[in-house]
Design a protein around this motif. Structure first.
Motif, PDB file in Angstrom:
ATOM      1  N   LEU A 292      36.895  68.612 -41.854  1.00  0.00           N
ATOM      2  CA  LEU A 292      36.677  69.509 -42.985  1.00  0.00           C
ATOM      3  C   LEU A 292      37.443  70.823 -42.887  1.00  0.00           C
ATOM      4  O   LEU A 292      37.897  71.351 -43.892  1.00  0.00           O
ATOM      5  CB  LEU A 292      35.186  69.803 -43.135  1.00  0.00           C
ATOM      6  N   ILE A 293      37.555  71.366 -41.692  1.00  0.00           N
ATOM      7  CA  ILE A 293      38.105  72.717 -41.560  1.00  0.00           C
ATOM      8  C   ILE A 293      39.433  72.745 -40.823  1.00  0.00           C
ATOM      9  O   ILE A 293      40.450  73.170 -41.360  1.00  0.00           O
ATOM     10  CB  ILE A 293      37.088  73.633 -40.850  1.00  0.00           C
ATOM     11  N   TRP A 294      39.416  72.321 -39.586  1.00  0.00           N
ATOM     12  CA  TRP A 294      40.570  72.524 -38.716  1.00  0.00           C
ATOM     13  C   TRP A 294      41.791  71.700 -39.133  1.00  0.00           C
ATOM     14  O   TRP A 294      42.905  72.214 -39.164  1.00  0.00           O
ATOM     15  CB  TRP A 294      40.190  72.209 -37.274  1.00  0.00           C
ATOM     16  N   GLY A 295      41.622  70.431 -39.460  1.00  0.00           N
ATOM     17  CA  GLY A 295      42.749  69.558 -39.795  1.00  0.00           C
ATOM     18  C   GLY A 295      43.557  70.019 -41.000  1.00  0.00           C
ATOM     19  O   GLY A 295      44.767  70.231 -40.907  1.00  0.00           O
ATOM     20  N   PRO A 296      42.932  70.220 -42.150  1.00  0.00           N
ATOM     21  CA  PRO A 296      43.697  70.672 -43.317  1.00  0.00           C
ATOM     22  C   PRO A 296      44.214  72.104 -43.208  1.00  0.00           C
ATOM     23  O   PRO A 296      45.256  72.442 -43.758  1.00  0.00           O
ATOM     24  CB  PRO A 296      42.695  70.574 -44.466  1.00  0.00           C
ATOM     25  N   MET A 297      43.496  72.954 -42.471  1.00  0.00           N
ATOM     26  CA  MET A 297      43.888  74.354 -42.388  1.00  0.00           C
ATOM     27  C   MET A 297      45.134  74.536 -41.521  1.00  0.00           C
ATOM     28  O   MET A 297      46.050  75.268 -41.883  1.00  0.00           O
ATOM     29  CB  MET A 297      42.734  75.187 -41.806  1.00  0.00           C
ATOM     30  N   VAL A 298      45.179  73.873 -40.394  1.00  0.00           N
ATOM     31  CA  VAL A 298      46.275  74.079 -39.454  1.00  0.00           C
ATOM     32  C   VAL A 298      47.488  73.245 -39.825  1.00  0.00           C
ATOM     33  O   VAL A 298      48.615  73.725 -39.790  1.00  0.00           O
ATOM     34  CB  VAL A 298      45.807  73.767 -38.017  1.00  0.00           C
ATOM     35  N   GLY A 299      47.275  71.984 -40.182  1.00  0.00           N
ATOM     36  CA  GLY A 299      48.376  71.123 -40.600  1.00  0.00           C
ATOM     37  C   GLY A 299      49.342  70.799 -39.475  1.00  0.00           C
ATOM     38  O   GLY A 299      48.933  70.276 -38.447  1.00  0.00           O
ATOM     39  N   PRO A 300      50.621  71.127 -39.642  1.00  0.00           N
ATOM     40  CA  PRO A 300      51.611  70.738 -38.625  1.00  0.00           C
ATOM     41  C   PRO A 300      51.530  71.544 -37.333  1.00  0.00           C
ATOM     42  O   PRO A 300      52.117  71.167 -36.335  1.00  0.00           O
ATOM     43  CB  PRO A 300      52.947  70.967 -39.318  1.00  0.00           C
ATOM     44  N   LEU A 301      50.815  72.641 -37.311  1.00  0.00           N
ATOM     45  CA  LEU A 301      50.683  73.455 -36.106  1.00  0.00           C
ATOM     46  C   LEU A 301      49.475  73.015 -35.277  1.00  0.00           C
ATOM     47  O   LEU A 301      48.794  73.842 -34.687  1.00  0.00           O
ATOM     48  CB  LEU A 301      50.549  74.928 -36.480  1.00  0.00           C
ATOM     49  N   ASP A 302      49.234  71.747 -35.223  1.00  0.00           N
ATOM     50  CA  ASP A 302      48.057  71.197 -34.573  1.00  0.00           C
ATOM     51  C   ASP A 302      48.149  71.354 -33.056  1.00  0.00           C
ATOM     52  O   ASP A 302      49.091  70.880 -32.439  1.00  0.00           O
ATOM     53  CB  ASP A 302      47.932  69.724 -34.940  1.00  0.00           C
ATOM     54  N   PRO A 303      47.170  72.023 -32.428  1.00  0.00           N
ATOM     55  CA  PRO A 303      47.228  72.188 -30.980  1.00  0.00           C
ATOM     56  C   PRO A 303      46.884  70.907 -30.218  1.00  0.00           C
ATOM     57  O   PRO A 303      47.217  70.771 -29.056  1.00  0.00           O
ATOM     58  CB  PRO A 303      46.193  73.278 -30.704  1.00  0.00           C
ATOM     59  N   ILE A 304      46.197  69.968 -30.863  1.00  0.00           N
ATOM     60  CA  ILE A 304      45.858  68.694 -30.232  1.00  0.00           C
ATOM     61  C   ILE A 304      46.542  67.594 -31.046  1.00  0.00           C
ATOM     62  O   ILE A 304      45.939  67.007 -31.939  1.00  0.00           O
ATOM     63  CB  ILE A 304      44.333  68.472 -30.210  1.00  0.00           C
ATOM     64  N   PRO A 305      47.813  67.274 -30.764  1.00  0.00           N
ATOM     65  CA  PRO A 305      48.540  66.330 -31.616  1.00  0.00           C
ATOM     66  C   PRO A 305      48.082  64.885 -31.466  1.00  0.00           C
ATOM     67  O   PRO A 305      48.402  64.060 -32.305  1.00  0.00           O
ATOM     68  CB  PRO A 305      49.987  66.492 -31.156  1.00  0.00           C
ATOM     69  N   ILE A 306      47.328  64.577 -30.424  1.00  0.00           N
ATOM     70  CA  ILE A 306      46.875  63.194 -30.233  1.00  0.00           C
ATOM     71  C   ILE A 306      45.817  62.845 -31.274  1.00  0.00           C
ATOM     72  O   ILE A 306      45.785  61.741 -31.792  1.00  0.00           O
ATOM     73  CB  ILE A 306      46.327  63.014 -28.806  1.00  0.00           C
ATOM     74  N   ILE A 307      44.949  63.808 -31.593  1.00  0.00           N
ATOM     75  CA  ILE A 307      43.861  63.559 -32.539  1.00  0.00           C
ATOM     76  C   ILE A 307      44.324  63.983 -33.926  1.00  0.00           C
ATOM     77  O   ILE A 307      44.483  65.156 -34.219  1.00  0.00           O
ATOM     78  CB  ILE A 307      42.599  64.339 -32.140  1.00  0.00           C
ATOM     79  N   ASP A 308      44.542  63.015 -34.781  1.00  0.00           N
ATOM     80  CA  ASP A 308      44.870  63.334 -36.158  1.00  0.00           C
ATOM     81  C   ASP A 308      43.642  63.041 -37.032  1.00  0.00           C
ATOM     82  O   ASP A 308      42.563  62.748 -36.520  1.00  0.00           O
ATOM     83  CB  ASP A 308      46.100  62.560 -36.628  1.00  0.00           C
ATOM     84  N   GLU A 309      43.805  63.117 -38.325  1.00  0.00           N
ATOM     85  CA  GLU A 309      42.664  62.970 -39.222  1.00  0.00           C
ATOM     86  C   GLU A 309      42.090  61.554 -39.194  1.00  0.00           C
ATOM     87  O   GLU A 309      40.882  61.369 -39.325  1.00  0.00           O
ATOM     88  CB  GLU A 309      43.058  63.352 -40.651  1.00  0.00           C
ATOM     89  N   ALA A 310      42.931  60.543 -39.033  1.00  0.00           N
ATOM     90  CA  ALA A 310      42.431  59.168 -39.002  1.00  0.00           C
ATOM     91  C   ALA A 310      41.584  58.923 -37.761  1.00  0.00           C
ATOM     92  O   ALA A 310      40.532  58.277 -37.828  1.00  0.00           O
ATOM     93  CB  ALA A 310      43.596  58.187 -39.046  1.00  0.00           C
ATOM     94  N   THR A 311      42.018  59.441 -36.635  1.00  0.00           N
ATOM     95  CA  THR A 311      41.238  59.297 -35.412  1.00  0.00           C
ATOM     96  C   THR A 311      39.926  60.065 -35.508  1.00  0.00           C
ATOM     97  O   THR A 311      38.876  59.572 -35.085  1.00  0.00           O
ATOM     98  CB  THR A 311      42.045  59.795 -34.198  1.00  0.00           C
ATOM     99  N   ALA A 312      39.960  61.240 -36.073  1.00  0.00           N
ATOM    100  CA  ALA A 312      38.740  62.029 -36.248  1.00  0.00           C
ATOM    101  C   ALA A 312      37.776  61.318 -37.199  1.00  0.00           C
ATOM    102  O   ALA A 312      36.555  61.337 -36.975  1.00  0.00           O
ATOM    103  CB  ALA A 312      39.075  63.416 -36.768  1.00  0.00           C
ATOM    104  N   LEU A 313      38.293  60.673 -38.241  1.00  0.00           N
ATOM    105  CA  LEU A 313      37.437  59.931 -39.169  1.00  0.00           C
ATOM    106  C   LEU A 313      36.792  58.743 -38.471  1.00  0.00           C
ATOM    107  O   LEU A 313      35.606  58.472 -38.663  1.00  0.00           O
ATOM    108  CB  LEU A 313      38.242  59.467 -40.384  1.00  0.00           C
ATOM    109  N   LEU A 314      37.546  58.032 -37.650  1.00  0.00           N
ATOM    110  CA  LEU A 314      36.996  56.898 -36.921  1.00  0.00           C
ATOM    111  C   LEU A 314      35.920  57.347 -35.935  1.00  0.00           C
ATOM    112  O   LEU A 314      34.868  56.723 -35.829  1.00  0.00           O
ATOM    113  CB  LEU A 314      38.112  56.157 -36.184  1.00  0.00           C
ATOM    114  N   ILE A 315      36.162  58.448 -35.237  1.00  0.00           N
ATOM    115  CA  ILE A 315      35.158  58.987 -34.314  1.00  0.00           C
ATOM    116  C   ILE A 315      33.913  59.409 -35.086  1.00  0.00           C
ATOM    117  O   ILE A 315      32.780  59.154 -34.652  1.00  0.00           O
ATOM    118  CB  ILE A 315      35.740  60.163 -33.515  1.00  0.00           C
ATOM    119  N   PHE A 316      34.096  60.022 -36.248  1.00  0.00           N
ATOM    120  CA  PHE A 316      32.955  60.450 -37.069  1.00  0.00           C
ATOM    121  C   PHE A 316      32.126  59.267 -37.542  1.00  0.00           C
ATOM    122  O   PHE A 316      30.892  59.277 -37.448  1.00  0.00           O
ATOM    123  CB  PHE A 316      33.459  61.253 -38.265  1.00  0.00           C
TER     124      PHE A 316
END
Length: 77
Positions: free
Chosen positions: A18-42
């Motif tokens: 909800l917050i971190w993924g869309p806000m930061v975008g390409p400047l992601d400090p954890i590049p392994i976890i993207d939105e699809a992985t976060a959705l699967l974990i959720f």
């Protein structure tokens, strides 16, 4: 203890979605976890808590019962 870890993972992945993924975008400090992985974990952590979110997401596969394939009639051609 399992529910505590599931709640923690659901909370962190939900905040990431909800917050971190869309806000930061390409400047992601954890590049392994993207939105699809976060959705699967959720989704998996919410199902461990007893809430089925996967029914709202058609692209996440449903598990078939083990006896479902055996009960089908055999058709020889």
């Amino acid at each position: 203890m399992k529910k505590a870890f599931a709640f923690l993972f659901a909370l962190l992945s939900g905040l990431y979605l909800l917050i971190w993924g869309p806000m930061v975008g390409p400047l992601d400090p954890i590049p392994i976890i993207d939105e699809a992985t976060a959705l699967l974990i959720f989704v998996k952590s919410m199902s461990a808590l007893g809430i089925d979110i996967s029914r709202f997401l058609p692209f996440i596969g449903k598990k078939k019962p083990k006896g479902a394939e055996k009960d089908a009639p055999v058709v020889d051609v």
